[in-house]
Write an enzyme that holds these catalytic residues in place. Sequence first.
Site, PDB file in Angstrom:
ATOM      1  N   HIS A   1     -36.422  37.731  20.902  1.00 47.60           N
ATOM      2  CA  HIS A   1     -34.978  37.621  21.131  1.00 47.60           C
ATOM      3  C   HIS A   1     -34.345  38.877  20.564  1.00 47.60           C
ATOM      4  CE1 HIS A   1     -35.240  33.390  22.198  1.00 47.60           C
ATOM      5  NE2 HIS A   1     -35.937  33.168  21.099  1.00 47.60           N
TER       6      HIS A   1
ATOM      7  N   TYR B   1     -41.228  39.794  11.127  1.00 44.35           N
ATOM      8  CA  TYR B   1     -40.887  40.515  12.354  1.00 44.35           C
ATOM      9  C   TYR B   1     -39.456  40.227  12.788  1.00 44.35           C
ATOM     10  CZ  TYR B   1     -45.938  40.234  12.100  1.00 44.35           C
ATOM     11  OH  TYR B   1     -47.236  40.253  11.665  1.00 44.35           O
TER      12      TYR B   1
ATOM     13  N   HIS C   1     -42.872  35.644  22.475  1.00 43.94           N
ATOM     14  CA  HIS C   1     -41.572  36.024  23.034  1.00 43.94           C
ATOM     15  C   HIS C   1     -40.741  36.724  21.972  1.00 43.94           C
ATOM     16  CE1 HIS C   1     -40.392  32.192  21.161  1.00 43.94           C
ATOM     17  NE2 HIS C   1     -39.124  32.554  21.287  1.00 43.94           N
TER      18      HIS C   1
END
Length: 165
Positions: A60, A146, A58
């Site tokens: 954000h 990342y 996932h």
Amino acid sequence: MFYRRSLVPGGTFFFTVNLADRQGDLLTANIELLRATMRLIRQRHPFEIVAMVVLPDHLHAVWCLPEGDADHPKRWSLIKAGFSRGLPRTESIRASRLGKRERGIWQRRYWEHQIRDNGDLVRHVEYVHFNPVRHGYVKQAADWPYSLIHRFIREGRVAETWGVK
């Protein structure tokens, strides 16, 4: 089905976008494809990425949309589609997704929250930066490759030692 979205022109938003398979590492394993896809969509449909972190399953992000533009759903749709098209077809696809020409890489929906004020922005940016530590991937936020926390560190907005568990 129609989902209510906060569509505020020029707004700032926090997003959580998940893969359908929450056990894999598709995003980090294909980080260059994700980056290239986001660059392309940002060229065609500009927006500012205030903060972002990509985890294996996932991501954000905090985005600021241009004045007069509220269409973050279009941007996410294009990002998801572009990323998916760049991957080999190895996933199993349910009939409900086939009918809609979906690959089954991403969860259909995503979470968005309209940022209300500067305090809300700070809390969400810190959440983004700290998320890899929270999930146990690293002991310190700056150790996660990342994340845009590295831009914040370069600009002197955050200490390299910030976000230690």
